[in-house]
Design an enzyme around this catalytic site. Structure first.
Site, PDB file in Angstrom:
ATOM      1  N   ILE A   9      16.357   3.092   4.124  1.00 42.94           N
ATOM      2  CA  ILE A   9      15.590   3.531   2.951  1.00 42.94           C
ATOM      3  C   ILE A   9      14.572   4.584   3.392  1.00 42.94           C
ATOM      4  O   ILE A   9      13.939   4.427   4.446  1.00 42.94           O
ATOM      5  CB  ILE A   9      14.831   2.323   2.321  1.00 42.94           C
ATOM      6  CG1 ILE A   9      15.774   1.122   2.116  1.00 42.94           C
ATOM      7  CG2 ILE A   9      14.164   2.730   1.012  1.00 42.94           C
ATOM      8  CD1 ILE A   9      16.974   1.360   1.232  1.00 42.94           C
ATOM      9  N   SER A  30      16.316  -7.238   6.347  1.00 45.14           N
ATOM     10  CA  SER A  30      16.904  -5.938   6.711  1.00 45.14           C
ATOM     11  C   SER A  30      18.345  -6.196   7.115  1.00 45.14           C
ATOM     12  O   SER A  30      18.669  -7.266   7.641  1.00 45.14           O
ATOM     13  CB  SER A  30      16.146  -5.341   7.899  1.00 45.14           C
ATOM     14  OG  SER A  30      16.886  -4.256   8.440  1.00 45.14           O
ATOM     15  N   TYR A  72      12.707  -7.039  16.069  1.00 45.65           N
ATOM     16  CA  TYR A  72      12.818  -6.847  14.616  1.00 45.65           C
ATOM     17  C   TYR A  72      14.031  -7.612  14.072  1.00 45.65           C
ATOM     18  O   TYR A  72      13.946  -8.305  13.049  1.00 45.65           O
ATOM     19  CB  TYR A  72      12.948  -5.345  14.359  1.00 45.65           C
ATOM     20  CG  TYR A  72      12.951  -4.912  12.915  1.00 45.65           C
ATOM     21  CD1 TYR A  72      11.771  -4.865  12.175  1.00 45.65           C
ATOM     22  CD2 TYR A  72      14.134  -4.507  12.288  1.00 45.65           C
ATOM     23  CE1 TYR A  72      11.769  -4.435  10.860  1.00 45.65           C
ATOM     24  CE2 TYR A  72      14.142  -4.078  10.972  1.00 45.65           C
ATOM     25  CZ  TYR A  72      12.959  -4.039  10.263  1.00 45.65           C
ATOM     26  OH  TYR A  72      12.959  -3.613   8.958  1.00 45.65           O
ATOM     27  N   ALA A  73      15.162  -7.511  14.771  1.00 46.92           N
ATOM     28  CA  ALA A  73      16.381  -8.204  14.322  1.00 46.92           C
ATOM     29  C   ALA A  73      16.178  -9.718  14.324  1.00 46.92           C
ATOM     30  O   ALA A  73      16.618 -10.411  13.396  1.00 46.92           O
ATOM     31  CB  ALA A  73      17.560  -7.828  15.225  1.00 46.92           C
ATOM     32  N   ALA A  74      15.504 -10.224  15.364  1.00 49.40           N
ATOM     33  CA  ALA A  74      15.266 -11.676  15.448  1.00 49.40           C
ATOM     34  C   ALA A  74      14.401 -12.142  14.281  1.00 49.40           C
ATOM     35  O   ALA A  74      14.683 -13.165  13.638  1.00 49.40           O
ATOM     36  CB  ALA A  74      14.596 -12.012  16.777  1.00 49.40           C
ATOM     37  N   ALA A  75      13.365 -11.371  13.983  1.00 51.71           N
ATOM     38  CA  ALA A  75      12.465 -11.747  12.878  1.00 51.71           C
ATOM     39  C   ALA A  75      13.193 -11.654  11.538  1.00 51.71           C
ATOM     40  O   ALA A  75      13.072 -12.546  10.683  1.00 51.71           O
ATOM     41  CB  ALA A  75      11.243 -10.838  12.873  1.00 51.71           C
ATOM     42  N   LYS A  76      13.977 -10.582  11.354  1.00 45.11           N
ATOM     43  CA  LYS A  76      14.637 -10.377  10.061  1.00 45.11           C
ATOM     44  C   LYS A  76      15.792 -11.361   9.858  1.00 45.11           C
ATOM     45  O   LYS A  76      16.112 -11.733   8.726  1.00 45.11           O
ATOM     46  CB  LYS A  76      15.120  -8.925   9.942  1.00 45.11           C
ATOM     47  CG  LYS A  76      13.974  -7.908   9.847  1.00 45.11           C
ATOM     48  CD  LYS A  76      13.102  -8.144   8.622  1.00 45.11           C
ATOM     49  CE  LYS A  76      12.084  -7.050   8.391  1.00 45.11           C
ATOM     50  NZ  LYS A  76      11.220  -7.319   7.210  1.00 45.11           N
ATOM     51  N   VAL A 133      -1.083 -10.665   7.222  1.00 44.15           N
ATOM     52  CA  VAL A 133      -0.235 -11.798   6.818  1.00 44.15           C
ATOM     53  C   VAL A 133       0.054 -12.757   7.980  1.00 44.15           C
ATOM     54  O   VAL A 133       0.453 -13.899   7.757  1.00 44.15           O
ATOM     55  CB  VAL A 133       1.106 -11.347   6.176  1.00 44.15           C
ATOM     56  CG1 VAL A 133       0.892 -10.660   4.851  1.00 44.15           C
ATOM     57  CG2 VAL A 133       1.928 -10.500   7.131  1.00 44.15           C
ATOM     58  N   SER A 154       0.826  -1.220   0.000  1.00 45.54           N
ATOM     59  CA  SER A 154       0.000   0.000   0.000  1.00 45.54           C
ATOM     60  C   SER A 154       0.855   1.262   0.000  1.00 45.54           C
ATOM     61  O   SER A 154       0.350   2.352  -0.273  1.00 45.54           O
ATOM     62  CB  SER A 154      -0.931   0.013   1.218  1.00 45.54           C
ATOM     63  OG  SER A 154      -0.174  -0.028   2.410  1.00 45.54           O
ATOM     64  N   ARG A 155       2.139   1.128   0.349  1.00 42.60           N
ATOM     65  CA  ARG A 155       3.016   2.311   0.365  1.00 42.60           C
ATOM     66  C   ARG A 155       4.474   1.840   0.410  1.00 42.60           C
ATOM     67  O   ARG A 155       4.742   0.641   0.436  1.00 42.60           O
ATOM     68  CB  ARG A 155       2.708   3.186   1.587  1.00 42.60           C
ATOM     69  CG  ARG A 155       2.873   2.475   2.912  1.00 42.60           C
ATOM     70  CD  ARG A 155       2.684   3.404   4.108  1.00 42.60           C
ATOM     71  NE  ARG A 155       2.938   2.683   5.334  1.00 42.60           N
ATOM     72  CZ  ARG A 155       2.016   2.063   6.048  1.00 42.60           C
ATOM     73  NH1 ARG A 155       0.763   2.094   5.659  1.00 42.60           N
ATOM     74  NH2 ARG A 155       2.349   1.409   7.153  1.00 42.60           N
TER      75      ARG A 155
END
Ligand code: NAP
Length: 248
Positions: A189, A143, A156-160, A65, A15-16
Site C-alpha cells: 500500500i 500484513s 515484522y513477519a513474526a509479529a504480523k 500502544v 495520525s497518517r
C-alpha cells in the site's frame, strides 16, 4: 451513510497513512473516533480535520500502544469522553527491517512490542466495556508478510503472523458476547512505510501483483468498514488479504 451513527471507534496509528484513512471512513459513516498515535500533535491534528467535517466527532490521544498501563488509562478516558467503545481498529505498526544476522535484539523487541503486544494491550483494555455491552467489533491490520514471510523482515513477519493467531483465539473467546474479531492483511500500500523502496524494487513488486497496481489506503479502509458493518455481523476469525491478488 450514517450506518455507524452512535458508535465509537478507536483507531490506533491514525495520525497518517492507513490509520488516518480508516478514521476518515468510519467517521464518514457516522462513528465517533478516538484517534491514537504516539504524539498529541499527530493525533489531535487528525481529530481536528475530522471535526471540521462533523463537529465534535473525534478526539486525539497520545500513547505508546506497547505500554499496557497507558493503553488501559486511555481506554478509560475514551469511555469517559465518548460514553462507550464499540469498535477497535489495531492499526499502529512499525518496521525495523534487517537480515537476521544483522538484526539487533532491540529491533526484534521493539517490533514485537508495538506490532504484537500492542494488539494484546488494546484488545485486553477494550474487552471489559465490550463484554458488558454484549457488542464489539475488533479489526487488526496484519500484513501479507505475516502469511508469506519476507527476507529482512523476520521480526515484522513474526509479529504480523502472531496477530493472526491471537485474533482467531480472541474470535473464539469473545464470540459468545457478540464481539467479532477479524484481520485485514494488506499487500503493498502506498504510505510513508513503503515510500523507501527503490524504483527497481517497486517495478519488481508490481510485476507480481495480478491487478497491476499498488494499493491505496482507501482500499484497506473499505475492508475495515466491511468488518465493522452490519453486513459482517456473522463473520469472525477471518483474515482478508487486500493485496491486488498477490497472495492466493
Ligand atoms: P505509517 O504511515 O508508518 O503509520 C504508522 C502509524 O502508527 C502512525 O500513526 C504512527 O504514529 C503509529 N504508531 C507507530 N508506533 C506506535 C506506537 N508505539 N503507539 C501508537 N501509535 C504508533 O504506517 P502505514 O503504512 O499506514 O501502516 C499502518 C499499518 O498497516 C501497520 O500496522 C502496518 O504494519 C500495516 N501494513 C502496511 C502496509 C503498507 O504497505 N503500508 C502493508 C501491510 C501492512 P506516529 O505518527 O505518532 O508515529
Amino acid at each position: 451513510m450514517n450506518e455507524l451513527h452512535g458508535q465509537v471507534a478507536i483507531v490506533t496509528g491514525a495520525s497518517r497513512g492507513i490509520g488516518k484513512a480508516i478514521a476518515e471512513q468510519l467517521a464518514a459513516k457516522g462513528a465517533g473516533i478516538a484517534v491514537i498515535s504516539t504524539t498529541s500533535a499527530g493525533s489531535e491534528a487528525v481529530a481536528a480535520e475530522l471535526c471540521r467535517l462533523r463537529p465534535d466527532c473525534a478526539k486525539g490521544y497520545a500513547l505508546d500502544v506497547a505500554n499496557y498501563q497507558a493503553v488501559e488509562t486511555c481506554c478509560k478516558q475514551i469511555v469517559s469522553d465518548f460514553g462507550r467503545i464499540d469498535i477497535l481498529v489495531n492499526n499502529a505498526g512499525i518496521t525495523r527491517d534487517n537480515l537476521l544476522m544483522r538484526m539487533r535484539e532491540e529491533d526484534w523487541d521493539q517490533v514485537l512490542a508495538v506490532n504484537l503486544k500492542g494488539v494484546y494491550n488494546c484488545v485486553k483494555a477494550v474487552t471489559r466495556p465490550m463484554m458488558k455491552a454484549h457488542y464489539g467489533r475488533i479489526v487488526t491490520i496484519s500484513s501479507i508478510i505475516g502469511i508469506t514471510g519476507n527476507v529482512g523482515q523476520a521480526n515484522y513477519a513474526a509479529a504480523k503472523a502472531g496477530v493472526i493467531g491471537f485474533s482467531k483465539s480472541m474470535a473464539k473467546e469473545l464470540a459468545s458476547r457478540n464481539i467479532t474479531v477479524n484481520v485485514v492483511a494488506p499487500g503493498f500500500i502506498d504510505t510513508a512505510m513503503t515510500a523507501e523502496l527503490s524504483p527497481e524494487q517497486r517495478d519488481a513488486l508490481l510485476k507480481q501483483i495480478p491487478l497491476g497496481r499498488t494499493g491505496k489506503v482507501e482500499d484497506i479502509a473499505a475492508a475495515v468498514a466491511f468488518f465493522v458493518s452490519s453486513g459482517a455481523d456473522y463473520v469472525t476469525g477471518q483474515v482478508l488479504c487486500v493485496d491486488g491478488g498477490l497472495v492466493m
